[in-house]
Design an enzyme around this catalytic site. Structure first.
Site, short mmCIF file in Angstrom:
data_model
loop_
_atom_site.label_atom_id
_atom_site.label_comp_id
_atom_site.label_asym_id
_atom_site.label_seq_id
_atom_site.Cartn_x
_atom_site.Cartn_y
_atom_site.Cartn_z
N GLY A 154 -68.99 153.53 -0.36
CA GLY A 154 -69.43 154.89 0.51
C GLY A 154 -70.98 154.69 0.73
N SER A 155 -71.35 156.05 1.02
CA SER A 155 -72.73 156.15 1.05
C SER A 155 -73.25 155.57 0.23
CB SER A 155 -72.60 157.78 1.25
OG SER A 155 -72.13 158.18 1.40
#
Lengths: 648, 379
Positions: free
Chosen positions: A326-327
């Site tokens: 993810g981020s």
């Protein structure tokens, strides 16, 4: 055709001649064998008979004590305890049924156990000792020992058995031992004879398995005199073996214990790493299991409970679990773009909330958009569109190259079981794996750590440590072997400009400490322990256009296993990084709410060397933190040393 | 048309072949194998299912194989000799790469449910190929150096592969079995004399060089030689096995301690008591009478082989029969010499008696070849 009859007749005569010569030689050899037999069995028979009567010296192996495993401060993680057991050798018994019946009067044996035992006795070779009862209480054991003369074939034995005092805390790292199986033996070339001792324990998983050869030690020998029934009469002498080498891990006992308790009921993992030495101080996977169950032989029921749990307690999520980062992957994309020269830290990208690429619309998590965004702001507020833009400028190969530099997509060199390699995808990889061309959409997804990108919490901890230190640190699990300290290797500098790293670190600091940072609620207020980090929320499902139009379903309204994974990576202190951490909470929802508070607590515990002081938390949270700490089941650091160290 | 095929008319056909089998040989083989069942039952402490029963099943399979092989005309076997040898060679190489580990050496190959030991197969296919080679070669070329070099290569290639496993016993067997066929085929005695002289010189060199600067072996290897020459010097270490074997054997006396009464094997003093050292249990329990009877049964098998080889006028058949008989001879002679302390310990089982599947079945199939040669001999 080729051969004339005369030729054949002559060759036949020749063969006959040679055959008779052979026959003569064979008769001579048979005669030699016969004469040797006569000499040994008739002329020297009395002499050999005497030797046979006096043949009463047997060699018994003494199993070595298995090496102990300690934490970085010398607290015992894996030790040995006295184990009282009773074995039975059919060859030495006259009447098996009578002996077993008598034995049942002394120790508790259920009907089913007895049936299994009799079956075992019948099937095994008669000279193999069969374990009747293991881990007997002292009373039962002494009863058998006193009555042993009346129970031919029964031998009371004292051995050592592995014990893990705080088993569940270290189950995934240290693994466990179990009795040697036929399968184990078949895999080892020239198995050590000690492995053939019944119920001898062998490392099956984790450090116990990887360091088996060091931990096992070497067997000693005992010469004993036996009587004509094979019963031991006295010891004639012994040659001591060598106990296995002790191991000291880099794990911090108390931190590991705290981390597992803090992860609680979640299906989660946390890794803490020293950013300069690479020492793994904590490597917790929750929920865990009790490795002592496996040492004793786990029951089918217990095993089923473990395998059927949807939180997968047996899997080590720290190194085996692979997740879309993810981020938390945005630092990779940012550094790749900086290295490529595609952007400078000041480059701004306008975020309207989405980006059209190749006819497809890619959304930012914030529908309204972030407006103009530069590097620091993109990290602080985790703007997706900024990274979509960067991805288009540099392409997937540069991103994956940067991932490798930061330790992603390569297998960490750790003595643990089934360590996962992770994945930093490339065009060639997709072509080989799926036989399909790489699409621009794949690049866009990869830029925010979705799509094909996969990393374990261990990978993410290494990545964070490298960003924090600017050095290519490697994770390290073993600190000393056989009492000899293994020096930490000096990590080489990363091939990255210090200015780029400084900007990325500024962004990570803003994530936690800036007014609009995504993890602001998990900030540390004590100046010397301030933390920097990055949140991540990785989807495990696709959001369709229709759903987006209706409004994305909130996580808490989804079934547990469809919710997003929550991630958080961090390091602290901000100015002089010491420890890096990665936390993943499977299906925990948002990284900022589910993972970041856990990461902060564990990181503070590591920095403080104990339960973090309330002063470190923003004043509004202190009440909640106090109750939280009161409910955690922690080992008392003082009782650890006294309680555990007495066991050898 | 070869000499053999010209006499086909008189060769028995169909089921009547049963009448022309060498039945005394069948009876002798069964007698030896039965001794084996008895001993396996005894060393397992009076249980059938540990070793005796699996061994009986394998014997039944091996016997069936023997009859099938015997019914197939011998010229078929001659024609596939080269192919059989090559298959065994490929399997032997395969075992180097994929072999399972047995007793510290790579010997088995797992093919689905089958577990085969290519080195056992090689013992027979080597003899087959050499017999076929000398059947093909003109008699007057037999002793020419070039025509001697070829069979030597045929023997040495598998020998080195087997040595690499490492399996010294089988390597010795291959050289001995192959050499025996070459000897029977009439290769000049000078070659054999030279080889023996070289071996003697080498042994002399090895022993003399000890302790000097040009020492030929490692110290531990010399230690093994010492152990062989005087096992009692180190009775609890390396000489343990052989000392115990000799005590068990010698204590048997004239008539032995009686069936299942042997104390030495009972008390586990004996190593490998169901495989290589099973003869000691027999000698302990049945004494000189039992041990000598078994030796005579073996000698009888060899005598029948030599007789069958002499009366058979077909060259391939004669050589094959001598080769199989010779291989069988080396099996029991080496094993007995080893347990009686006449030879260093190398891993060679007692044929048809020691516990072990592949060896027994392949030996019985090889005796099928002997039977086939006998049934289809030119008359």
């Amino acid at each position: 055709m080729r051969r004339s009859p005369k030729d054949t007749a002559e060759s036949s005569r020749k063969i006959t001649r040679r055959a008779l010569m052979l026959g003569g030689a064979q008769v001579a050899i048979v005669a030699t064998l016969g004469l040797r037999m006569r000499r040994m069995q008739l002329e020297q028979a009395d002499q050999y008979r005497m030797l046979a009567e006096g043949n009463s010296v047997k060699i018994r192996l003494i199993p070595p004590a298995r090496g102990l495993i300690y934490d970085r401060n010398g607290i015992l993680i894996a030790g040995n305890e006295q184990n009282y057991r009773v074995t039975f050798t059919r060859d030495d018994a006259d009447d098996v049924d009578r002996v077993v019946t008598d034995l049942r009067r002394l120790i508790a044996l259920s009907d089913a156990d007895t049936a299994a035992l009799l079956e075992d006795i019948r099937k095994r070779p008669p000279t193999t000792p069969i374990t009747v009862a293991d881990r007997l209480p002292w009373d039962d054991f002494s009863r058998v020992a006193v009555n042993a003369p009346a129970l031919p074939g029964v031998t009371p034995e004292v051995g050592l058995s592995r014990i893990y005092p705080r088993g569940a805390d270290f189950a995934h790292v240290v693994g466990y031992v179990g009795p040697v199986s036929d399968y184990d033996l078949s895999r080892i070339e020239n198995p050590d004879p000690v492995l053939r001792i019944p119920k001898f324990q062998l490392g099956k998983l984790g450090v116990e398995a990887k360091f088996e050869d060091d931990l096992r030690g070497h067997a000693g020998q005992r010469r004993v005199e036996v009587n004509s029934a094979g019963r031991e009469m006295r010891d004639l002498g012994r040659q001591e073996g060598e106990p296995g080498e002790n191991l000291q891990l880099t794990i911090d006992y108390k931190l590991q214990n705290y981390a597992l308790a803090r992860l609680g009921e979640e299906s989660a993992a946390a890794v803490v790493m020293d950013v300069t030495t690479g020492d793994i101080l904590c490597c917790s996977s929750a929920p865990s299991f009790d490795p002592n169950l496996f040492v004793r032989g786990i029951s089918v029921k217990d095993y089923k409970t473990l395998t059927e749990d949807d939180h997968r307690p047996l899997a080590d999520k720290t190194v085996q679990g692979l997740y879309p980062p993810g981020s938390t992957y945005k630092m990779v994309t940012a550094l790749a773009a900086l290295k490529d020269g595609a952007i400078t830290p000041e480059t701004t990208v306008r975020c309207p909330g989405h980006l059209e690429v190749g006819g497809r619309r890619f959304h930012c998590w914030k529908r309204a958009g972030h407006g103009p965004v530069n590097l620091v702001k993109s990290l602080e507020q985790s703007c997706d569109v900024y990274y979509y833009d960067l991805a288009q400028r540099i392409g997937i190969e540069k991103m994956s190259e940067m991932a490798q530099i930061l330790g992603l997509g390569t297998r960490p060199d750790l003595p643990m079981s089934a360590v996962a390699e992770g994945l930093a995808p490339t065009k060639a990889w997709k072509q080989e794996r799926y036989g399909k061309d790489w699409l621009i959409g794949d690049t866009i997804n990869a830029s925010i750590g979705q799509g094909y990108v996969l990393a374990s919490p261990m990978h993410l901890a290494v990545m964070t440590a490298r960003i924090a230190s600017g050095k290519a640190v490697e994770p390290r699990l073993v600190r000393a072997r056989g009492g000899v300290e293994i020096p930490a290797r000096e990590a080489p500098e990363l091939p990255l400009d210090a200015a780029w790293l400084a900007q990325v670190r500024r962004g990570m600091s803003a994530v936690v400490n800036a007014e609009r940072g995504t993890a602001r609620s998990s900030r540390v207020v004590m100046a010397e322990w301030k933390m920097a980090g990055k949140t991540g929320t990785s989807q495990v499902r696709n959001i369709t256009a229709a759903e987006r139009a209706r409004g994305v379903i909130r996580n808490d309204q989804l079934p547990w296993n469809r919710r997003d994974h929550a991630l958080f990576v961090a390091y602290a202190p901000v100015d002089n990084p010491k420890y890096a951490i990665s936390v993943i909470v499977e299906h925990g929802g948002g990284g900022s709410t589910a993972a970041a508070p856990i990461a902060r607590d564990i990181l503070l515990f590591a920095l403080n060397g104990g339960v973090p002081p309330l002063d470190a938390y923003p004043s509004a949270q202190r009440g909640r933190i106090r109750t939280q700490h009161e409910t955690l089941d922690l080992v008392d650091p003082d009782s650890v040393s006294s309680d555990v160290k007495t066991r050898v | 048309m070869s000499y053999l095929e010209s006499n086909l008319k008189t060769v028995p056909t169909g089921l009547s072949k049963v009448l022309y089998l060498n039945w005394p040989l069948v009876i002798l083989l069964t007698a030896v194998a039965s001794t084996g069942f008895l001993m396996l039952y005894s060393v397992a402490g009076g249980t059938l299912d540990t070793w005796a029963e699996p061994q009986m099943k394998r014997f039944a399979v091996g016997m069936t194989a023997m009859f099938i092989v015997a019914f197939v005309p011998i010229w078929f076997w001659r024609n596939i000799s080269l192919a059989a040898y090559l298959v065994a060679l490929v399997l032997l190489i395969a075992v180097e790469f994929f072999g399972a580990i047995g007793m510290g050496a790579q010997r088995w190959l797992e093919l689905g449910p089958l577990r085969i030991q290519p080195s056992e197969l090689m013992k027979i296919t080597l003899v087959m190929l050499l017999a076929a080679y000398y059947d093909w070669l003109d008699v007057d070329k037999v002793s020419r150096p070039l025509w001697v070099a070829l069979p030597v290569a045929i023997i040495l290639v598998p020998t080195f592969l087997v040595l690499a496993q490492p399996d010294l016993g089988t390597a010795v067997m291959l050289v001995a079995g192959g050499g025996l066929v070459m000897f029977a085929a009439g290769v000049s005695l000078w070659y054999f004399g030279t080889v023996i002289a070289l071996i003697v010189a080498l042994v002399f060199g090895v022993l003399e060089s000890r302790g000097t600067d040009w020492q030929l072996l490692h110290d531990y290897q010399y230690k093994r030689i010492d152990t062989f020459l005087d096992p009692s010097a180190d009775p609890l270490g390396a000489g343990y096995n052989i000392t115990q074997a000799q005590i068990a054997l010698g204590s048997g006396g004239w008539s032995g301690r009686g069936f299942m009464q042997g104390t030495q094997s009972r008390l586990n003093f004996l190593p490998e008591k169901h495989t290589d050292f099973i003869f000691t249990t027999l000698a302990e329990e049945f004494g000189f009478v039992g041990a000598f009877s078994l030796l005579m049964l073996y000698a009888g098998i060899i005598a029948f082989c030599i007789h069958a080889a002499v009366v058979n006028r077909d060259r391939f058949s004669s050589l094959l029969t001598l080769g199989v008989g010779g291989t069988f001879f080396f099996f029991f002679a080496i094993n007995m010499a080893m347990v009686m302390g006449l030879m260093p310990v190398v891993g060679v089982p007692l044929p048809l008696v020691s516990y072990g599947g592949t060896a027994m079945m392949i030996l019985l199939a090889a005796f099928g070849l002997v039977q086939s040669a006998h049934v289809h001999r030119p008359r």
